[in-house]
Design a protein around this motif. Structure first.
Motif, PDB file in Angstrom:
ATOM      1  N   ALA A 183       0.834  -0.996   0.244  1.00 15.66           N
ATOM      2  CA  ALA A 183       0.079  -0.021   0.024  1.00 15.66           C
ATOM      3  C   ALA A 183       0.790   1.258  -0.116  1.00 15.66           C
ATOM      4  O   ALA A 183       0.604   2.186  -0.810  1.00 15.66           O
ATOM      5  N   GLY A 187       0.940   4.018  -2.703  1.00 14.13           N
ATOM      6  CA  GLY A 187       0.754   5.564  -2.425  1.00 14.13           C
ATOM      7  C   GLY A 187       1.874   6.572  -2.858  1.00 14.13           C
ATOM      8  O   GLY A 187       1.653   7.567  -3.333  1.00 14.13           O
ATOM      9  N   VAL A 191       1.890   9.838  -5.521  1.00 11.97           N
ATOM     10  CA  VAL A 191       2.400  11.188  -5.566  1.00 11.97           C
ATOM     11  C   VAL A 191       3.469  11.494  -6.233  1.00 11.97           C
ATOM     12  O   VAL A 191       3.893  12.564  -6.576  1.00 11.97           O
ATOM     13  N   ALA A 200      -0.963  13.030  -8.130  1.00 11.31           N
ATOM     14  CA  ALA A 200      -1.744  13.672  -7.104  1.00 11.31           C
ATOM     15  C   ALA A 200      -0.953  14.764  -6.463  1.00 11.31           C
ATOM     16  O   ALA A 200      -1.608  15.720  -5.937  1.00 11.31           O
TER      17      ALA A 200
ATOM     18  N   TRP B  35      -7.590  18.727  -6.747  1.00 10.00           N
ATOM     19  CA  TRP B  35      -6.851  18.156  -7.625  1.00 10.00           C
ATOM     20  C   TRP B  35      -6.580  16.489  -7.293  1.00 10.00           C
ATOM     21  O   TRP B  35      -6.586  15.745  -8.121  1.00 10.00           O
ATOM     22  N   ALA B  36      -6.135  16.268  -5.907  1.00 11.33           N
ATOM     23  CA  ALA B  36      -5.397  15.093  -5.621  1.00 11.33           C
ATOM     24  C   ALA B  36      -6.761  13.988  -5.481  1.00 11.33           C
ATOM     25  O   ALA B  36      -6.457  12.997  -5.904  1.00 11.33           O
ATOM     26  N   ILE B  39      -7.583  12.777  -9.001  1.00 11.48           N
ATOM     27  CA  ILE B  39      -6.664  11.941  -9.464  1.00 11.48           C
ATOM     28  C   ILE B  39      -6.972  10.629  -8.815  1.00 11.48           C
ATOM     29  O   ILE B  39      -6.877   9.751  -9.464  1.00 11.48           O
ATOM     30  N   VAL B  40      -6.994  10.539  -7.443  1.00 12.23           N
ATOM     31  CA  VAL B  40      -7.167   9.309  -6.829  1.00 12.23           C
ATOM     32  C   VAL B  40      -8.577   8.774  -7.311  1.00 12.23           C
ATOM     33  O   VAL B  40      -8.493   7.460  -7.382  1.00 12.23           O
ATOM     34  N   GLN B  42      -9.885   8.692 -10.189  1.00 17.26           N
ATOM     35  CA  GLN B  42      -9.493   8.136 -11.380  1.00 17.26           C
ATOM     36  C   GLN B  42      -8.903   7.004 -11.240  1.00 17.26           C
ATOM     37  O   GLN B  42      -9.115   5.908 -11.999  1.00 17.26           O
ATOM     38  N   GLN B  43      -7.921   6.863 -10.173  1.00 15.34           N
ATOM     39  CA  GLN B  43      -7.219   5.392  -9.930  1.00 15.34           C
ATOM     40  C   GLN B  43      -7.977   4.318  -9.351  1.00 15.34           C
ATOM     41  O   GLN B  43      -7.753   3.110  -9.515  1.00 15.34           O
ATOM     42  N   TYR B  47      -7.362   0.358  -9.085  1.00 15.76           N
ATOM     43  CA  TYR B  47      -7.089  -0.487  -7.785  1.00 15.76           C
ATOM     44  C   TYR B  47      -8.252  -1.667  -7.649  1.00 15.76           C
ATOM     45  O   TYR B  47      -7.746  -2.588  -7.192  1.00 15.76           O
ATOM     46  N   LEU B  51      -6.288  -4.570  -6.855  1.00 18.31           N
ATOM     47  CA  LEU B  51      -5.751  -4.585  -5.498  1.00 18.31           C
ATOM     48  C   LEU B  51      -6.910  -5.105  -4.414  1.00 18.31           C
ATOM     49  O   LEU B  51      -8.005  -5.046  -4.850  1.00 18.31           O
ATOM     50  N   GLU B  55      -5.910  -2.997   0.729  1.00 19.53           N
ATOM     51  CA  GLU B  55      -4.831  -2.337   0.068  1.00 19.53           C
ATOM     52  C   GLU B  55      -5.134  -1.093  -0.322  1.00 19.53           C
ATOM     53  O   GLU B  55      -4.425   0.119  -0.803  1.00 19.53           O
ATOM     54  N   GLY B  58      -5.638   1.540   2.262  1.00 17.36           N
ATOM     55  CA  GLY B  58      -4.300   1.789   2.532  1.00 17.36           C
ATOM     56  C   GLY B  58      -3.444   2.699   1.363  1.00 17.36           C
ATOM     57  O   GLY B  58      -3.036   3.937   1.761  1.00 17.36           O
ATOM     58  N   THR B  59      -3.808   2.387   0.235  1.00 16.38           N
ATOM     59  CA  THR B  59      -2.974   3.259  -0.840  1.00 16.38           C
ATOM     60  C   THR B  59      -3.591   4.627  -0.683  1.00 16.38           C
ATOM     61  O   THR B  59      -2.752   5.677  -0.791  1.00 16.38           O
ATOM     62  N   TYR B  62      -2.283   6.685   2.311  1.00 24.47           N
ATOM     63  CA  TYR B  62      -0.801   6.957   2.163  1.00 24.47           C
ATOM     64  C   TYR B  62      -0.836   8.326   1.047  1.00 24.47           C
ATOM     65  O   TYR B  62      -0.170   9.333   1.394  1.00 24.47           O
ATOM     66  N   THR B  63      -1.471   8.271   0.284  1.00 22.88           N
ATOM     67  CA  THR B  63      -1.904   9.448  -0.467  1.00 22.88           C
ATOM     68  C   THR B  63      -2.317  10.691  -0.116  1.00 22.88           C
ATOM     69  O   THR B  63      -1.721  11.766  -0.113  1.00 22.88           O
ATOM     70  N   PHE B  66       0.057  12.306   2.363  1.00 25.48           N
ATOM     71  CA  PHE B  66       1.013  12.800   1.734  1.00 25.48           C
ATOM     72  C   PHE B  66       0.498  14.036   1.484  1.00 25.48           C
ATOM     73  O   PHE B  66       1.400  15.380   1.349  1.00 25.48           O
ATOM     74  N   ILE B  67      -0.455  14.402   1.111  1.00 21.51           N
ATOM     75  CA  ILE B  67      -1.367  15.586   0.452  1.00 21.51           C
ATOM     76  C   ILE B  67      -1.476  16.529   1.696  1.00 21.51           C
ATOM     77  O   ILE B  67      -1.058  17.619   1.520  1.00 21.51           O
TER      78      ILE B  67
END
Lengths: 514, 194
Positions: A183, A187, A191, A200, B35-36, B39-40, B42-43, B47, B51, B55, B58-59, B62-63, B66-67
């Motif tokens: 994960a 992640g 980014v 992102a 924005w983030a 994008i997420v 879209q993903q 996943y 996934l 997961e 979790g992904t 993390y994203t 970080f943002i």
């Protein structure tokens, strides 16, 4: 080149373990630093060396025009060489997962670029099957293979962080979140992933990329004389040299408690092809492979471009082969080969024809799935050549046979004959390969390419692609090894038989999913 | 003593008030998260393809964590630039300016990323650093224009402040989501080892 050495901490840990081995009991560290115990058994060591994206068609041991693998050829003189060995897919995930689980991609479920295998296979794999009696270790710089091995959890006793063994690394998920590698990896990709247009976090990506550029340029400058085309990279943030990996593996196998099982998945000769200086230009002989017509999945690459890249690929293979030679020489001088089965293979091939470059393609032509397999048995003194069809799924049952373990029912492969260990392979067995990146995981197979090789015939079925809903190709590999003449229409009987086999297999798979 | 105090006051005056920092953070959080999240989202279908649900969560965690870190960094950079530049240029109207400049900076960063990405795929290296600096310098010429416009037309900062007010609630929800993401990461690493 010191970064590839085993760390002091690892050395001390192994030293303590080796002394315990003298008492007949080995205590092995798991990934969290705890120890596990087992009674020592007199079993041979097993080493699997995988060179990533190594096509059998580019190996001189297998008759290629350029002498790309003189060291492998030497090694093969006292080994068993499998001439018709196939990967289960055309990229790392299916190829590696099938090799380590002894099952086809539809069984383990790993057929996406960074996907996962089914939960049940986290315990159905070579590491788990051997970890009771073997010290198990792995090494890889391939992020896909890394994600896969991470799923095997504590059955892998030693699995070093690739960041510690790189000249330069700009990925941090493994280091910061070792308990949650998959994960956190995804992640981090979200980014900052250089291959993805939609990120992102373009701010941080933009700044971090500058820092990476400076560091990589700095390191490249230092080693410019050795690597004029730049440092080898896995394209996911690590710059490395193969020499460091080989050094680490030599140290690890020298110090590992025996018996050990080592899976060493080395990134070269995977793209980008960046060999050491002495290998650059060694195949500038003007030789050209046959020009093949563009396939309907062509990427539009010109013949000239593909020839140039193919030549560079050959140089990178020669570099990898030289390091393999050094590895074998070290194992011999340390006496490790005396009690070790060494398996040399690849996870998939590479393609330079029909307008297609590398291996991210829906096709399953020979360059993509015909891979090398050479197995050396301890004390083997002469070469043996196996011409029967074999698959990467045969490696698990073969190793289990060598180590005296029963073959589990779920394992789909067959035991391979090695040197004087005779077994009878089924000549009529069909060997499959699957490419299904765009098919939903754990779902019915609806968009995929499947290949079946049976005797000397090979059928490829493209299913569910836009514009190519149901395409078939049939080749006679005995008379047409270059797959130039599609005989699907002209040989209706053979076509119908193989088509029936393929359709039956897909129906079985889909029925199981339903 | 007096000299020390006056230099402290001088330094303090270079930085915005607490309320302005809060508003500035809101002005940063909103566009960066929009924005983030796009994008997420879209993903997510990708996943789901390969996934497991845990997961995928979790992904995303993390994203988003970080943002949050990125928003804090951008806010910090704005405060720092505001402290270094003449006060009337940025600091006096820092929130209103950030409301315009952050989306602009996002566009520039994205443009650079696209160039980096193309360069990486073709040559396995990013665009040279001098191009990077050049693009940012050219891209930030609008900083001066925006600053000028905000000082010249009183209505503009009023409108921008209204916009910041209106996005406050949703930005707080985003921040709450980011903090949840941090908890998910802690939980995954401490309690769901391996």
């Amino acid at each position: 080149m010191t970064t590839g050495q085993i760390s002091r901490r690892e050395f001390l840990k192994l030293l303590a373990l080796t002394s315990l081995a003298g008492l007949g009991i080995q205590r092995l560290p798991d990934k969290t630093g705890n120890t596990i115990s087992f009674q020592e058994k007199k079993l041979p060591n097993i080493i699997i060396v995988v060179f990533d994206a190594l096509s059998a068609g580019h190996i001189s041991t297998y008759g290629y025009h350029h002498e790309t693998t003189p060291h492998l050829s030497d090694f093969a003189e006292k080994s068993t060489v499998y001439h018709r060995h196939y990967a289960a897919g055309n990229f790392t995930m299916p190829g590696t997962a099938s090799l380590l689980t002894g099952t086809y991609p539809w069984a383990h479920g790993g057929y996406h670029q960074f996907g996962t295998i089914k939960d049940e296979f986290q315990a159905k794999n070579l590491f788990h099957l051997l970890s009771e009696y073997y010290f198990t270790m792995a090494f890889t710089r391939n992020p896909i293979a890394r994600g896969l091995i991470n799923q095997f959890g504590d059955a892998v006793h030693q699995f070093p962080n690739v960041e510690e063994h790189s000249i330069f690394s700009s990925t941090y998920s493994n280091l910061l979140f070792p308990n949650d590698p998959n994960a956190s990896f995804w992640g981090e990709k979200n980014v900052r992933d250089s291959f993805r247009i939609n990120l992102a976090s373009p701010f941080v990506s933009s700044v971090v990329n500058r820092w990476i550029n400076s560091k990589v340029n700095e390191e490249t400058k230092k080693l410019k004389n050795l690597f004029p085309r730049g440092l080898p990279t896995n394209l996911y943030g690590q710059n490395f040299i193969l020499e460091d990996a080989i050094d680490w593996i030599i140290s690890a196998v020298s110090m590992a408690p025996q018996p050990f099982f080592g899976y060493f998945h080395l990134f070269p000769p995977h793209f980008p092809y960046r060999p050491r200086r002495e290998f650059i230009g060694i195949f500038d002989d003007g030789w050209q492979p046959i020009q093949k017509p563009p396939h309907f999945f062509t990427e539009g690459r010109s013949h000239e471009y593909l020839i140039e890249e193919s030549r560079r690929y050959d140089e990178f293979i020669a570099y990898a082969d030289a390091e393999f030679g050094r590895f074998i020489a070290e194992l011999k001088s340390r006496g490790i080969l005396e009690n070790t089965y060494l398996i040399f293979t690849s996870d998939h091939g590479e393609m330079f024809e029909r307008g297609i470059f590398k291996h991210v393609t829906p096709t399953l032509f020979e360059p993509l799935i015909h891979i090398p397999l050479v197995i050396h048995r301890p004390h083997q003194i002469q070469r043996k050549d196996i011409l029967t069809l074999t698959s990467c799924i045969d490696i698990v049952p073969t190793i289990l046979n060598i180590t005296g373990n029963p073959i589990p029912e779920w394992c789909q492969g067959e035991i391979l004959p090695i040197d004087d260990l005779e077994t009878t392979l089924n000549d009529d067995r069909g060997i499959f390969a699957l490419e299904a990146k765009t098919n939903a995981q754990r779902a019915r197979l609806t968009t995929f390419t499947i290949a079946l090789v049976k005797n000397f015939y090979k059928m490829i079925h493209y299913k569910g692609y836009a514009g190519y809903e149901n395409e078939y190709e049939l080749y006679d590999l005995e008379t047409d090894p270059e797959e130039l003449d599609n005989i699907y229409e002209t040989n209706p009987e053979i076509a119908a038989a193989l088509r029936n086999d393929l359709e039956q297999k897909v129906s079985e798979v889909n029925l199981e999913i339903d | 003593m007096n000299a020390d105090l006056s230099s402290l006051i001088w330094v303090r005056n270079r930085f915005p008030e607490k309320q302005s920092i809060y508003n500035l953070f809101i002005a940063v959080v909103f566009p960066v998260h929009i924005w983030a999240i796009i994008i997420v989202l879209q993903q997510v279908p990708t996943y789901i393809l390969y996934l497991k649900a845990s997961e995928t969560i979790g992904t995303i965690a993390y994203t988003m964590a970080f943002i949050l870190l990125e928003c804090i960094s951008i806010t910090f950079v704005f405060i720092l630039i505001g402290a270094l530049l003449p006060q009337k240029l940025l600091k006096q109207q820092i929130v209103a300016q950030a409301a315009l400049l952050v989306p602009l900076a996002l566009c520039i960063a994205y443009f650079i990323h696209v160039l980096d990405s193309i360069s990486f795929v073709m040559f396995q290296t990013y665009i040279p650093n001098r191009f990077w600096f050049g693009i940012w310098i050219v891209g930030f010429i609008p900083l001066l224009i925006v600053s000028y416009l905000i000082r010249k037309y009183q209505r503009l900062p009023e409108l921008l402040m209204k916009y910041v007010d209106r996005v406050t609630i949703v930005s707080l929800i985003y921040i709450f989501g980011d903090l949840l993401a941090v908890l998910v990461i802690i939980w995954r690493n401490v309690f769901v080892s391996g």
